[in-house]
Write a protein that holds these residues in place. Sequence first.
Motif, PDB file in Angstrom:
ATOM      1  N   VAL A  83     -75.311  43.391 -87.363  1.00  0.00           N
ATOM      2  CA  VAL A  83     -75.376  44.491 -88.334  1.00  0.00           C
ATOM      3  C   VAL A  83     -76.708  44.384 -89.076  1.00  0.00           C
ATOM      4  N   THR A  84     -77.579  45.385 -88.917  1.00  0.00           N
ATOM      5  CA  THR A  84     -78.864  45.323 -89.630  1.00  0.00           C
ATOM      6  C   THR A  84     -78.725  45.978 -91.004  1.00  0.00           C
ATOM      7  N   GLY A  85     -79.469  45.439 -91.970  1.00  0.00           N
ATOM      8  CA  GLY A  85     -79.317  45.915 -93.348  1.00  0.00           C
ATOM      9  C   GLY A  85     -77.936  45.566 -93.878  1.00  0.00           C
ATOM     10  N   GLY A  86     -77.451  44.395 -93.487  1.00  0.00           N
ATOM     11  CA  GLY A  86     -76.058  44.014 -93.793  1.00  0.00           C
ATOM     12  C   GLY A  86     -75.859  43.407 -95.170  1.00  0.00           C
ATOM     13  N   ALA A 105     -77.814  40.749 -90.691  1.00  0.00           N
ATOM     14  CA  ALA A 105     -79.280  40.658 -90.635  1.00  0.00           C
ATOM     15  C   ALA A 105     -79.898  41.519 -91.725  1.00  0.00           C
ATOM     16  N   ASP A 106     -80.862  40.938 -92.442  1.00  0.00           N
ATOM     17  CA  ASP A 106     -81.467  41.703 -93.543  1.00  0.00           C
ATOM     18  C   ASP A 106     -82.754  40.996 -93.966  1.00  0.00           C
ATOM     19  N   PHE A 107     -83.706  41.759 -94.560  1.00  0.00           N
ATOM     20  CA  PHE A 107     -84.845  41.022 -95.114  1.00  0.00           C
ATOM     21  C   PHE A 107     -84.529  40.440 -96.480  1.00  0.00           C
ATOM     22  N   ASN A 108     -83.391  40.796 -97.043  1.00  0.00           N
ATOM     23  CA  ASN A 108     -82.840  40.079 -98.191  1.00  0.00           C
ATOM     24  C   ASN A 108     -81.913  38.989 -97.637  1.00  0.00           C
ATOM     25  N   GLY A 144     -62.976  34.976 -91.767  1.00  0.00           N
ATOM     26  CA  GLY A 144     -63.673  35.592 -90.638  1.00  0.00           C
ATOM     27  C   GLY A 144     -64.790  34.701 -90.126  1.00  0.00           C
ATOM     28  N   GLU A 145     -65.526  35.248 -89.135  1.00  0.00           N
ATOM     29  CA  GLU A 145     -66.637  34.489 -88.550  1.00  0.00           C
ATOM     30  C   GLU A 145     -67.928  35.277 -88.774  1.00  0.00           C
ATOM     31  N   ALA A 146     -68.910  34.647 -89.430  1.00  0.00           N
ATOM     32  CA  ALA A 146     -70.166  35.359 -89.684  1.00  0.00           C
ATOM     33  C   ALA A 146     -71.286  34.379 -89.965  1.00  0.00           C
ATOM     34  N   VAL A 147     -72.491  34.835 -89.716  1.00  0.00           N
ATOM     35  CA  VAL A 147     -73.675  34.036 -90.013  1.00  0.00           C
ATOM     36  C   VAL A 147     -74.791  35.019 -90.376  1.00  0.00           C
ATOM     37  N   ALA A 148     -75.739  34.554 -91.209  1.00  0.00           N
ATOM     38  CA  ALA A 148     -76.816  35.444 -91.655  1.00  0.00           C
ATOM     39  C   ALA A 148     -78.114  35.112 -90.935  1.00  0.00           C
ATOM     40  N   VAL A 149     -78.986  36.112 -90.826  1.00  0.00           N
ATOM     41  CA  VAL A 149     -80.313  35.879 -90.251  1.00  0.00           C
ATOM     42  C   VAL A 149     -81.312  36.808 -90.934  1.00  0.00           C
ATOM     43  N   PHE A 150     -82.545  36.321 -91.066  1.00  0.00           N
ATOM     44  CA  PHE A 150     -83.604  37.181 -91.610  1.00  0.00           C
ATOM     45  C   PHE A 150     -83.964  38.246 -90.583  1.00  0.00           C
ATOM     46  N   LEU A 151     -84.192  39.471 -91.074  1.00  0.00           N
ATOM     47  CA  LEU A 151     -84.682  40.543 -90.198  1.00  0.00           C
ATOM     48  C   LEU A 151     -85.677  41.400 -90.960  1.00  0.00           C
TER      49      LEU A 151
END
Length: 268
Positions: free
Chosen positions: A11-14, A36-39, A55-62
């Motif tokens: 999900v971008t801008g998540g 995924a987000d630049f924040n 739930g299952e989730a992980v963050a990444v810079f985008l």
Amino acid sequence: MGRVQDKVALVTGGASGIGLSTATLLAKEGAKVVVADFNLEGAKQVAQNILNDGGEAVAVFLDAGSEQSIKDAIDFTVEQFGTITILYNNVGTTNLQKDLDVVNIDLDEWDRLMNVNAKSVLLGSRYAIPHMQKAGGGSIINTASMAAFAGDSVRSAYGASKAAVVNLTKYIATQYGKDNIRCNGVAPGLILTPAAKQNMSQEVLDIFEKYNALPYHGEADDIGNTVLFLASDESKFITGQTIQVEGGHYLSNPSIADFHQLMSQAKS
Ligand SMILES: NC(=O)c1ccc[n+]([C@@H]2O[C@H](COP(=O)([O-])OP(=O)(O)OC[C@H]3O[C@@H](n4cnc5c(N)ncnc54)[C@H](O)[C@@H]3O)[C@@H](O)[C@H]2O)c1
């Protein structure tokens, strides 16, 4: 069994607004989600909240304006969860100081919005599709806007970039349908995300509500639930469509709200 059980979603801008809502809803219905987000801090918080809820989730810079960053986010998703079967291209932006009428628009802003709002959809899809082909299918969902379908006094680049998203949605659906890859869009009208609430006076919000067919504003979950449906197999025969989620704002003769007012004044 959730509605998107064991699917893998990027999900971008998540970190906020519509993306946050969608990431949360997808995870609740069983998807493994990359936020995924630049924040990045905001994205990490959303992922943590999902984990806290089981739930299952992980963050990444985008950075959706960078091809390399988009490719990295897709690669990261596949490294984390083995594949990608849902891509939600949701990032979109404008700058109201620069994105003006055609005579006065800042041309660098035009290029920036075409890149961040439209080319990011092309690139996300370009890097996700080979993985979806390997996985036997997938669902790509793009955030357009009602600005794609109607004119405005400003935001020329935003409107044109979102119209590009609507058309690209049809092209992707056409080109990869036989690989069992669907591509649809969602076109929000005014949605009361925290940013929208902060930036708009009550007077402006009242104008929007006056012209809705329904007696209330849209909320992030109204879009999130539509995306969830498009991501799930419940929509398995829908492709190439952009669903307008806008409370009937653009539904009728635009003068109808004024006629309603006139009629109620005549009655009183
Ligand atoms: N809220 C509305 O009324 C509305 C109406 C029509 C369309 N939309 C569209 O919905 C989408 C989401 O909007 P929202 O209202 O939830 O906005 P929002 O500002 O609440 O969230 C946008 C998120 O995207 C991130 N982001 C922005 N630019 C980025 C970039 N270049 N790279 C990576 N991340 C980036 C921000 O950090 C933020 O977390 C956008 O495409 C927007 O154009 C919103």
